[in-house]
Design a protein around this motif. Structure first.
Motif, PDB file in Angstrom:
ATOM      1  N   GLU A  64       0.863  -1.179   0.000  1.00  0.00           N
ATOM      2  CA  GLU A  64       0.000   0.000   0.000  1.00  0.00           C
ATOM      3  C   GLU A  64       0.901   1.231   0.000  1.00  0.00           C
ATOM      4  O   GLU A  64       1.695   1.425   0.925  1.00  0.00           O
ATOM      5  CB  GLU A  64      -0.898   0.000   1.230  1.00  0.00           C
ATOM      6  N   LEU A  65       0.778   2.020  -1.041  1.00  0.00           N
ATOM      7  CA  LEU A  65       1.638   3.196  -1.181  1.00  0.00           C
ATOM      8  C   LEU A  65       0.804   4.453  -0.929  1.00  0.00           C
ATOM      9  O   LEU A  65      -0.085   4.795  -1.719  1.00  0.00           O
ATOM     10  CB  LEU A  65       2.257   3.241  -2.578  1.00  0.00           C
ATOM     11  N   TYR A  66       1.099   5.131   0.192  1.00  0.00           N
ATOM     12  CA  TYR A  66       0.374   6.335   0.595  1.00  0.00           C
ATOM     13  C   TYR A  66       1.184   7.570   0.213  1.00  0.00           C
ATOM     14  O   TYR A  66       2.410   7.591   0.353  1.00  0.00           O
ATOM     15  CB  TYR A  66       0.125   6.333   2.100  1.00  0.00           C
ATOM     16  N   THR A  67       0.482   8.598  -0.253  1.00  0.00           N
ATOM     17  CA  THR A  67       1.095   9.866  -0.650  1.00  0.00           C
ATOM     18  C   THR A  67       0.753  10.928   0.388  1.00  0.00           C
ATOM     19  O   THR A  67      -0.374  10.973   0.903  1.00  0.00           O
ATOM     20  CB  THR A  67       0.576  10.307  -2.027  1.00  0.00           C
ATOM     21  N   TYR A  68       1.736  11.823   0.668  1.00  0.00           N
ATOM     22  CA  TYR A  68       1.542  12.876   1.656  1.00  0.00           C
ATOM     23  C   TYR A  68       1.768  14.261   1.026  1.00  0.00           C
ATOM     24  O   TYR A  68       2.547  14.410   0.086  1.00  0.00           O
ATOM     25  CB  TYR A  68       2.459  12.648   2.862  1.00  0.00           C
ATOM     26  N   LEU A  69       1.057  15.244   1.571  1.00  0.00           N
ATOM     27  CA  LEU A  69       0.936  16.552   0.947  1.00  0.00           C
ATOM     28  C   LEU A  69       2.262  17.265   0.761  1.00  0.00           C
ATOM     29  O   LEU A  69       2.487  17.913  -0.270  1.00  0.00           O
ATOM     30  CB  LEU A  69      -0.020  17.431   1.782  1.00  0.00           C
ATOM     31  N   GLN A  70       3.147  17.202   1.751  1.00  0.00           N
ATOM     32  CA  GLN A  70       4.378  17.994   1.694  1.00  0.00           C
ATOM     33  C   GLN A  70       5.445  17.345   0.811  1.00  0.00           C
ATOM     34  O   GLN A  70       6.528  17.896   0.657  1.00  0.00           O
ATOM     35  CB  GLN A  70       4.929  18.204   3.107  1.00  0.00           C
ATOM     36  N   GLY A  71       5.152  16.208   0.218  1.00  0.00           N
ATOM     37  CA  GLY A  71       6.136  15.485  -0.571  1.00  0.00           C
ATOM     38  C   GLY A  71       6.084  15.808  -2.049  1.00  0.00           C
ATOM     39  O   GLY A  71       5.350  16.682  -2.516  1.00  0.00           O
ATOM     40  N   ILE A  72       6.835  15.046  -2.789  1.00  0.00           N
ATOM     41  CA  ILE A  72       7.102  15.307  -4.193  1.00  0.00           C
ATOM     42  C   ILE A  72       5.843  15.248  -5.063  1.00  0.00           C
ATOM     43  O   ILE A  72       5.719  15.971  -6.045  1.00  0.00           O
ATOM     44  CB  ILE A  72       8.197  14.317  -4.677  1.00  0.00           C
TER      45      ILE A  72
ATOM     46  N   ASP B 191      11.272  31.221  -0.403  1.00  0.00           N
ATOM     47  CA  ASP B 191      12.353  30.996   0.555  1.00  0.00           C
ATOM     48  C   ASP B 191      12.725  29.514   0.556  1.00  0.00           C
ATOM     49  O   ASP B 191      12.082  28.698   1.206  1.00  0.00           O
ATOM     50  CB  ASP B 191      11.921  31.433   1.959  1.00  0.00           C
ATOM     51  N   TYR B 192      13.762  29.192  -0.205  1.00  0.00           N
ATOM     52  CA  TYR B 192      14.268  27.826  -0.226  1.00  0.00           C
ATOM     53  C   TYR B 192      15.585  27.701   0.535  1.00  0.00           C
ATOM     54  O   TYR B 192      16.235  26.653   0.492  1.00  0.00           O
ATOM     55  CB  TYR B 192      14.443  27.338  -1.667  1.00  0.00           C
ATOM     56  N   MET B 193      15.996  28.789   1.213  1.00  0.00           N
ATOM     57  CA  MET B 193      17.254  28.780   1.949  1.00  0.00           C
ATOM     58  C   MET B 193      17.043  28.406   3.410  1.00  0.00           C
ATOM     59  O   MET B 193      17.928  27.809   4.026  1.00  0.00           O
ATOM     60  CB  MET B 193      17.925  30.161   1.856  1.00  0.00           C
ATOM     61  N   SER B 194      15.901  28.755   3.973  1.00  0.00           N
ATOM     62  CA  SER B 194      15.645  28.421   5.382  1.00  0.00           C
ATOM     63  C   SER B 194      15.444  26.920   5.538  1.00  0.00           C
ATOM     64  O   SER B 194      14.891  26.256   4.656  1.00  0.00           O
ATOM     65  CB  SER B 194      14.404  29.164   5.882  1.00  0.00           C
ATOM     66  N   ASP B 195      15.887  26.412   6.660  1.00  0.00           N
ATOM     67  CA  ASP B 195      15.772  24.979   6.921  1.00  0.00           C
ATOM     68  C   ASP B 195      14.315  24.582   7.136  1.00  0.00           C
ATOM     69  O   ASP B 195      13.555  25.283   7.804  1.00  0.00           O
ATOM     70  CB  ASP B 195      16.589  24.592   8.150  1.00  0.00           C
ATOM     71  N   GLN B 196      13.957  23.460   6.555  1.00  0.00           N
ATOM     72  CA  GLN B 196      12.670  22.834   6.804  1.00  0.00           C
ATOM     73  C   GLN B 196      12.922  21.401   7.267  1.00  0.00           C
ATOM     74  O   GLN B 196      13.945  20.813   6.918  1.00  0.00           O
ATOM     75  CB  GLN B 196      11.808  22.796   5.544  1.00  0.00           C
ATOM     76  N   PRO B 197      12.006  20.837   8.032  1.00  0.00           N
ATOM     77  CA  PRO B 197      12.184  19.427   8.398  1.00  0.00           C
ATOM     78  C   PRO B 197      12.051  18.548   7.163  1.00  0.00           C
ATOM     79  O   PRO B 197      11.422  18.942   6.176  1.00  0.00           O
ATOM     80  CB  PRO B 197      11.047  19.176   9.397  1.00  0.00           C
ATOM     81  N   PRO B 198      12.640  17.362   7.192  1.00  0.00           N
ATOM     82  CA  PRO B 198      12.515  16.438   6.054  1.00  0.00           C
ATOM     83  C   PRO B 198      11.152  15.751   6.073  1.00  0.00           C
ATOM     84  O   PRO B 198      10.943  14.771   6.785  1.00  0.00           O
ATOM     85  CB  PRO B 198      13.649  15.441   6.279  1.00  0.00           C
ATOM     86  N   TYR B 199      10.213  16.251   5.303  1.00  0.00           N
ATOM     87  CA  TYR B 199       8.875  15.684   5.283  1.00  0.00           C
ATOM     88  C   TYR B 199       8.828  14.421   4.424  1.00  0.00           C
ATOM     89  O   TYR B 199       9.519  14.309   3.407  1.00  0.00           O
ATOM     90  CB  TYR B 199       7.884  16.687   4.700  1.00  0.00           C
ATOM     91  N   LEU B 200       7.985  13.489   4.832  1.00  0.00           N
ATOM     92  CA  LEU B 200       7.773  12.286   4.035  1.00  0.00           C
ATOM     93  C   LEU B 200       6.999  12.605   2.771  1.00  0.00           C
ATOM     94  O   LEU B 200       6.036  13.378   2.783  1.00  0.00           O
ATOM     95  CB  LEU B 200       6.988  11.240   4.823  1.00  0.00           C
ATOM     96  N   SER B 201       7.413  11.984   1.672  1.00  0.00           N
ATOM     97  CA  SER B 201       6.629  12.007   0.436  1.00  0.00           C
ATOM     98  C   SER B 201       5.670  10.824   0.376  1.00  0.00           C
ATOM     99  O   SER B 201       4.538  10.960  -0.090  1.00  0.00           O
ATOM    100  CB  SER B 201       7.552  11.962  -0.789  1.00  0.00           C
ATOM    101  N   PHE B 202       6.160   9.659   0.834  1.00  0.00           N
ATOM    102  CA  PHE B 202       5.385   8.427   0.713  1.00  0.00           C
ATOM    103  C   PHE B 202       5.521   7.587   1.975  1.00  0.00           C
ATOM    104  O   PHE B 202       6.492   7.708   2.726  1.00  0.00           O
ATOM    105  CB  PHE B 202       5.869   7.587  -0.478  1.00  0.00           C
ATOM    106  N   LEU B 203       4.539   6.719   2.148  1.00  0.00           N
ATOM    107  CA  LEU B 203       4.626   5.645   3.135  1.00  0.00           C
ATOM    108  C   LEU B 203       4.278   4.351   2.412  1.00  0.00           C
ATOM    109  O   LEU B 203       3.229   4.255   1.770  1.00  0.00           O
ATOM    110  CB  LEU B 203       3.675   5.888   4.303  1.00  0.00           C
ATOM    111  N   LEU B 204       5.168   3.373   2.499  1.00  0.00           N
ATOM    112  CA  LEU B 204       4.963   2.064   1.889  1.00  0.00           C
ATOM    113  C   LEU B 204       4.664   1.063   2.994  1.00  0.00           C
ATOM    114  O   LEU B 204       5.527   0.741   3.798  1.00  0.00           O
ATOM    115  CB  LEU B 204       6.212   1.635   1.111  1.00  0.00           C
ATOM    116  N   ARG B 205       3.416   0.597   3.038  1.00  0.00           N
ATOM    117  CA  ARG B 205       3.014  -0.377   4.053  1.00  0.00           C
ATOM    118  C   ARG B 205       2.953  -1.756   3.414  1.00  0.00           C
ATOM    119  O   ARG B 205       2.235  -1.973   2.431  1.00  0.00           O
ATOM    120  CB  ARG B 205       1.661  -0.020   4.659  1.00  0.00           C
ATOM    121  N   LEU B 206       3.723  -2.693   3.970  1.00  0.00           N
ATOM    122  CA  LEU B 206       3.777  -4.060   3.467  1.00  0.00           C
ATOM    123  C   LEU B 206       3.098  -4.997   4.453  1.00  0.00           C
ATOM    124  O   LEU B 206       3.385  -4.973   5.647  1.00  0.00           O
ATOM    125  CB  LEU B 206       5.233  -4.495   3.272  1.00  0.00           C
TER     126      LEU B 206
END
Length: 245
Positions: free
Chosen positions: A122-130, A186-201
């Motif tokens: 199951e491949l879930y997509t999240y808003l802040q990702g690619i 503003d692409y210079m300020s640090d942002q947390p590494p957000y998930l793009s996907f979750l793969l549930r097996l």
């Protein structure tokens, strides 16, 4: 390993999920979207996923574990697939099918040891990702992103990722366009590494409905939904191999 976050390097508009050994198949003659490719997707040997743009991304892998409350509340798209991993080596490779042709793709490939077997993936997509904004726009109840955040997250300041969306396109925040006209991205300020996907097996039992393919790739934006509250984002974390879920 029951839960782990990994960063996948990528310079293409797609990524691949498979077993390292490709179920013993020789794909040296395969081509994007040809019949051999389509058959490999149907058989669960490869899972090629379309991306909205070419950049690195984070994916969380869950092995036979339920989604957490936030993981379940914030996903905006989902597709389900059969995935065969008889060698117990799960590979996630950023980029196109080069590794199927035995090209050098080591820097773009992440490998995880899992129990051998057939899985429901199951491949879930999240808003802040690619694929996030593209997927959310496919939801039936379309609403500009800024308005969605203001309505469902009152009194919470816009996070940087949303400020950049509004600065790039003030119409994302209707009624407040003038506030964004002179705001620079503003692409210079640090942002947390957000998930793009979750793969549930989980163990494979019944074949899911096949996902729509575009030129052989699982098309982005499928299974779209708009959560009741605008997602705040899942931040990638380090989970030790024996950490409790």
């Amino acid at each position: 390993m029951s839960r782990i976050d990994i960063e996948v390097q990528n310079e293409a508009t797609g990524f691949m999920i498979s077993s390292r050994g490709l179920c013993g198949r020789d794909f040296s003659g395969i081509d994007n979207g040809d019949e051999a490719w389509a058959e490999a997707v149907r058989d669960g040997i490869i899972l090629p996923v379309e991306l909205a743009q070419d950049e690195a991304f984070w994916v969380r892998v869950l092995l036979d574990q339920p989604l957490s409350n936030q993981e379940d509340a914030e996903w905006i798209g989902c597709t389900r697939h059969r995935l065969r991993v008889p060698d117990g080596k799960l590979e996630i490779t950023g980029g196109g099918p080069d590794f199927l042709w035995d090209d050098d793709s080591e820097q773009y490939t992440r490998t995880l040891d899992i129990p051998p077997g057939d899985y429901l993936a199951e491949l879930y997509t999240y808003l802040q990702g690619i694929n996030g904004v593209y997927t959310l726009e496919k939801a039936v109840d379309a609403e500009p992103l800024g308005a969605y955040f203001r309505r469902t997250r009152p009194h919470i300041p816009f996070p940087l990722w949303l400020r950049n969306e509004c600065a790039a396109d003030p119409d994302v925040d209707p009624g407040h366009q003038a506030e964004w006209n002179d705001v620079e991205l503003d692409y210079m300020s640090d942002q947390p590494p957000y998930l793009s996907f979750l793969l549930r097996l989980s163990p494979f039992v019944d074949a899911p409905e096949p996902a729509r393919l575009e030129q052989g790739w699982v098309a982005a934006g499928q299974g779209a939904r708009r959560p009741s509250k605008c997602p705040l984002g899942l931040v990638a974390e380090f989970f030790p191999p024996d950490a409790p879920s």
